[in-house]
Design a protein around this motif. Structure first.
Motif, short mmCIF file in Angstrom:
data_model
loop_
_atom_site.label_atom_id
_atom_site.label_comp_id
_atom_site.label_asym_id
_atom_site.label_seq_id
_atom_site.Cartn_x
_atom_site.Cartn_y
_atom_site.Cartn_z
N HIS A 33 33.02 -24.43 -6.50
CA HIS A 33 34.26 -24.99 -7.01
C HIS A 33 35.00 -24.06 -7.97
O HIS A 33 36.07 -24.41 -8.47
N ASN A 34 34.40 -22.89 -8.23
CA ASN A 34 34.99 -21.90 -9.14
C ASN A 34 35.33 -22.52 -10.50
O ASN A 34 36.45 -22.42 -10.99
N ILE A 35 34.33 -23.18 -11.09
CA ILE A 35 34.50 -23.86 -12.37
C ILE A 35 33.41 -23.42 -13.33
O ILE A 35 32.43 -22.80 -12.93
N VAL A 51 27.03 -29.83 -18.48
CA VAL A 51 26.31 -28.56 -18.42
C VAL A 51 27.29 -27.48 -18.00
O VAL A 51 28.12 -27.66 -17.12
N SER A 52 27.19 -26.33 -18.68
CA SER A 52 28.13 -25.24 -18.44
C SER A 52 27.38 -23.95 -18.09
O SER A 52 26.16 -23.87 -18.22
N GLU A 53 28.16 -22.97 -17.71
CA GLU A 53 27.60 -21.64 -17.45
C GLU A 53 26.86 -21.12 -18.67
O GLU A 53 25.81 -20.51 -18.56
N ARG A 54 27.43 -21.36 -19.84
CA ARG A 54 26.80 -20.92 -21.09
C ARG A 54 25.41 -21.52 -21.25
O ARG A 54 24.48 -20.84 -21.70
N ASP A 55 25.28 -22.81 -20.92
CA ASP A 55 23.98 -23.47 -21.02
C ASP A 55 22.96 -22.76 -20.13
O ASP A 55 21.82 -22.51 -20.55
N VAL A 56 23.36 -22.43 -18.93
CA VAL A 56 22.46 -21.76 -17.99
C VAL A 56 22.06 -20.38 -18.53
O VAL A 56 20.88 -20.04 -18.56
N ARG A 93 42.95 -29.60 -28.84
CA ARG A 93 42.89 -28.13 -28.93
C ARG A 93 42.17 -27.71 -30.22
O ARG A 93 41.32 -26.83 -30.20
N ARG A 94 42.51 -28.36 -31.32
CA ARG A 94 41.85 -28.04 -32.59
C ARG A 94 40.35 -28.36 -32.52
O ARG A 94 39.52 -27.56 -32.96
N THR A 95 40.02 -29.51 -31.95
CA THR A 95 38.61 -29.90 -31.83
C THR A 95 37.84 -28.90 -30.96
O THR A 95 36.75 -28.47 -31.32
N MET A 96 38.42 -28.54 -29.83
CA MET A 96 37.74 -27.60 -28.93
C MET A 96 37.55 -26.25 -29.59
O MET A 96 36.52 -25.59 -29.40
N THR A 97 38.53 -25.83 -30.37
CA THR A 97 38.44 -24.53 -31.04
C THR A 97 37.39 -24.55 -32.14
O THR A 97 36.55 -23.65 -32.22
N THR A 98 37.41 -25.57 -32.98
CA THR A 98 36.47 -25.60 -34.10
C THR A 98 35.04 -25.87 -33.66
O THR A 98 34.11 -25.32 -34.22
N GLN A 99 34.87 -26.70 -32.63
CA GLN A 99 33.52 -27.02 -32.17
C GLN A 99 33.01 -26.09 -31.07
O GLN A 99 31.89 -26.23 -30.61
N ARG A 100 33.89 -25.18 -30.64
CA ARG A 100 33.53 -24.12 -29.70
C ARG A 100 32.99 -24.63 -28.36
O ARG A 100 31.93 -24.21 -27.89
N PHE A 101 33.74 -25.56 -27.75
CA PHE A 101 33.42 -25.92 -26.38
C PHE A 101 34.68 -25.84 -25.55
O PHE A 101 35.79 -25.90 -26.06
N ARG A 102 34.49 -25.66 -24.25
CA ARG A 102 35.60 -25.34 -23.36
C ARG A 102 35.96 -26.42 -22.36
O ARG A 102 36.96 -26.30 -21.67
N HIS A 103 35.15 -27.47 -22.28
CA HIS A 103 35.38 -28.53 -21.29
C HIS A 103 35.14 -29.88 -21.94
O HIS A 103 34.11 -30.07 -22.61
N VAL A 104 36.06 -30.81 -21.71
CA VAL A 104 35.94 -32.15 -22.27
C VAL A 104 36.22 -33.19 -21.18
O VAL A 104 37.32 -33.19 -20.60
N SER A 117 39.93 -28.48 -19.44
CA SER A 117 39.33 -27.24 -19.94
C SER A 117 40.24 -26.66 -21.02
O SER A 117 41.40 -27.06 -21.15
N ILE A 118 39.73 -25.71 -21.74
CA ILE A 118 40.55 -25.04 -22.76
C ILE A 118 41.73 -24.36 -22.08
O ILE A 118 42.82 -24.30 -22.63
N GLY A 119 41.55 -23.90 -20.85
CA GLY A 119 42.65 -23.31 -20.10
C GLY A 119 43.76 -24.30 -19.84
O GLY A 119 44.95 -23.98 -19.96
N ASP A 120 43.39 -25.54 -19.50
CA ASP A 120 44.39 -26.59 -19.30
C ASP A 120 45.16 -26.86 -20.59
O ASP A 120 46.38 -27.05 -20.57
N VAL A 121 44.44 -26.89 -21.70
CA VAL A 121 45.04 -27.18 -23.00
C VAL A 121 45.99 -26.06 -23.41
O VAL A 121 47.12 -26.30 -23.87
N VAL A 122 45.56 -24.82 -23.24
CA VAL A 122 46.41 -23.67 -23.59
C VAL A 122 47.64 -23.64 -22.68
O VAL A 122 48.76 -23.40 -23.15
N LYS A 123 47.45 -23.90 -21.39
CA LYS A 123 48.58 -23.92 -20.46
C LYS A 123 49.61 -24.95 -20.88
O LYS A 123 50.82 -24.69 -20.85
#
Length: 142
Positions: A33-35, A51-56, A93-104, A117-123
């Motif tokens: 799924h390229n996610i 679970v994310s790529e980082r977790d793996v 966006r603030r929560t994702m930045t301060t808590q350092r996660f990319r998907h909610v 994703s953080i990409g969706d939020v930035v877009k």
């Protein structure tokens, strides 16, 4: 802007994986799924984890290649931060930045209705700025 606005534009499809699936199966799903993350759910509606790529990568570093045959439940994050469709994107966006996660995951009541994703939020922030800029340019040219 609200989270629901992002979902209307990107769609509400959420890729999930069973907690019993292996990490190897998880990696195949991420690649297919390229996610970068999936919601862990037995029924596709309730959230048991994420679970994310980082977790793996972190677990591979800690435990070695045997983690690939472990269940996703062994590496997932169980305390999942979620957001509702009526939540404000700037706040998220603030929560994702301060808590350092990319998907909610996005939930409506107890039901999974999307993921941002953080990409969706930035877009969305860029689109808002472009709209404001266009309005200001239009105002100045009147």
């Amino acid at each position: 802007m609200l989270i629901g606005t992002i979902l209307r534009s990107k769609g509400s499809e959420v890729t999930t994986v069973s907690p019993a699936a292996t990490v190897r199966e998880l990696l195949a799903r991420l690649a297919e799924h390229n996610i970068g993350a999936v919601v862990v759910s037995t029924d596709g509606v309730t959230i048991e984890g994420i679970v994310s790529e980082r977790d793996v990568v972190r677990r591979l570093h800690d435990r070695g290649a045997e983690v690939l045959d472990a269940p996703v439940s062994a590496i997932m994050t169980t305390e999942v931060t979620t957001v509702g469709p009526d939540a404000n994107v700037d706040s998220l966006r603030r929560t994702m930045t301060t808590q350092r996660f990319r998907h909610v995951p996005v939930v409506d009541g107890d039901r999974l209705v999307g993921i941002v994703s953080i990409g969706d939020v930035v877009k969305s922030a860029i689109e808002e700025l472009e709209t404001e800029k266009a309005s200001l340019v239009d105002y100045l040219h009147r």
